[in-house]
Scaffold this active site. Structure first.
Site, PDB file in Angstrom:
ATOM      1  N   LEU A 197      12.005 -46.757 -25.292  1.00 25.23           N
ATOM      2  CA  LEU A 197      11.739 -47.435 -26.555  1.00 25.23           C
ATOM      3  C   LEU A 197      12.640 -46.825 -27.616  1.00 25.23           C
ATOM      4  CD1 LEU A 197       7.841 -47.397 -26.358  1.00 25.23           C
ATOM      5  CD2 LEU A 197       9.318 -49.384 -26.006  1.00 25.23           C
ATOM      6  N   SER A 198      12.786 -47.506 -28.752  1.00 28.15           N
ATOM      7  CA  SER A 198      13.685 -46.952 -29.769  1.00 28.15           C
ATOM      8  C   SER A 198      13.218 -45.591 -30.245  1.00 28.15           C
ATOM      9  CB  SER A 198      13.826 -47.923 -30.949  1.00 28.15           C
ATOM     10  OG  SER A 198      12.575 -48.157 -31.568  1.00 28.15           O
ATOM     11  N   GLU A 199      11.888 -45.334 -30.235  1.00 30.18           N
ATOM     12  CA  GLU A 199      11.396 -44.010 -30.599  1.00 30.18           C
ATOM     13  C   GLU A 199      10.159 -43.642 -29.782  1.00 30.18           C
ATOM     14  OE1 GLU A 199      12.903 -42.006 -32.646  1.00 30.18           O
ATOM     15  OE2 GLU A 199      14.210 -43.388 -33.751  1.00 30.18           O
ATOM     16  N   THR A 200      10.084 -42.366 -29.432  1.00 28.68           N
ATOM     17  CA  THR A 200       8.852 -41.745 -28.959  1.00 28.68           C
ATOM     18  C   THR A 200       8.482 -40.663 -29.954  1.00 28.68           C
ATOM     19  OG1 THR A 200       9.304 -42.197 -26.618  1.00 28.68           O
ATOM     20  CG2 THR A 200       7.763 -40.411 -27.118  1.00 28.68           C
ATOM     21  N   ALA A 245       6.292 -45.327 -28.808  1.00 33.42           N
ATOM     22  CA  ALA A 245       5.352 -44.532 -28.029  1.00 33.42           C
ATOM     23  C   ALA A 245       4.859 -43.385 -28.904  1.00 33.42           C
ATOM     24  CB  ALA A 245       6.017 -43.989 -26.780  1.00 33.42           C
TER      25      ALA A 245
END
Length: 266
Positions: free
Chosen positions: A44-47, A22
């Site tokens: 998600l794994s990263e924002t 994101a």
């Protein structure tokens, strides 16, 4: 308060591949608590969060559980949105991050991340970690300065593909994320990333791990330009180069979704 949000598949040339991140451009920083809540909600794994600063951007990355110091795929995703959606005026973007200044350049080959190379040193192969992974590694290596992850090298690509980690046991066995790697059947090396310590059991494509993997395999193979593939279920390709203490990683990204989120005034 309505905030823009994009979801991007990074290190991919089509949707449903690579690593989804994101990306949220902000006018000003929200509270750390709210940034973490949004990342947890996105799951998600990263924002990645961006705030404009002097022609560049402050950039921060959050997993669903913690803020991290370095993230490759969410940086690639952020640059993709700046180039494709937000009319960045040149072919280079400067990011100000917890890992210092990072650059991304656009070319016909894709987007190239300019990241710091991580000096590695050998480490013991620990039985509890191998038991949690389900296979015995032939070597291990750990960053010298900031041991946030450990590389476990296996004898074959097939071994890495067939790993079925017990994530609860892996969390108990190590305070560090574990990167499983092997020489590639096609290309130079493959890897998988397991990070239950940071709230991500398996990351689909991990740019920051390649800051460690690139010098590791450059030393083993005796060359500085390498073709890498992360062999998660989604998979992703990275063209990596080691030069003057930097790792250059080139890949592509595709926008999957664009929208807004509604947040109570903060």
């Amino acid at each position: 308060m309505k905030l823009p949000i994009y979801q991007v598949d990074a290190f991919a040339d089509r949707i449903f591949a690579g690593n989804p991140a994101a990306v949220m451009p902000l006018e000003k920083w929200l509270s750390d608590e709210l940034l973490q809540y949004i990342a947890m909600e996105n799951n998600l794994s990263e924002t990645a969060y961006l705030v404009s600063r002097n022609g560049g951007y402050e950039l921060r990355w959050f997993t669903p559980a913690v803020e991290v110091k370095l993230c490759g795929h969410a940086t690639l995703a952020s640059a993709h949105i700046l180039f494709e959606n937000l009319d960045h005026p040149s072919d280079e973007i400067l990011f100000h991050t917890l890992s210092g200044e990072l650059k991304v350049k656009r070319s016909e080959r894709g987007l190239t991340l300019d990241f710091p190379a991580t000096e590695m040193t050998s480490a013991p192969v620990e039985d509890p970690i191998c038991e949690a992974l389900g296979a015995v590694a032939i070597a291990a290596s750990i960053p010298v300065a900031d041991p946030w992850m450990v590389i476990y090298e296996f004898a074959s690509e097939q071994q890495v593909r067939e790993l079925e980690p017990d994530f609860r046991a892996l969390l108990a066995a190590s305070d560090h994320a574990i990167v499983a790697t092997a020489a590639a059947e096609q290309g130079d090396f493959v890897s998988r990333f397991f990070g239950p310590q940071v709230g991500v059991d398996e990351d689909p494509v991990t740019g920051s791990a390649h800051c460690c993997l690139t010098p590791y395999w450059a030393h083993k193979l005796g060359r500085t330009k390498l073709n890498a593939r992360q062999i998660s279920a989604r998979g992703g390709n990275l063209a990596c180069e080691l030069s003057d203490g930097r790792v250059f990683m080139t890949g592509r990204a595709v926008t999957f979704m664009q929208g807004t989120i509604d947040i109570p005034d903060a």
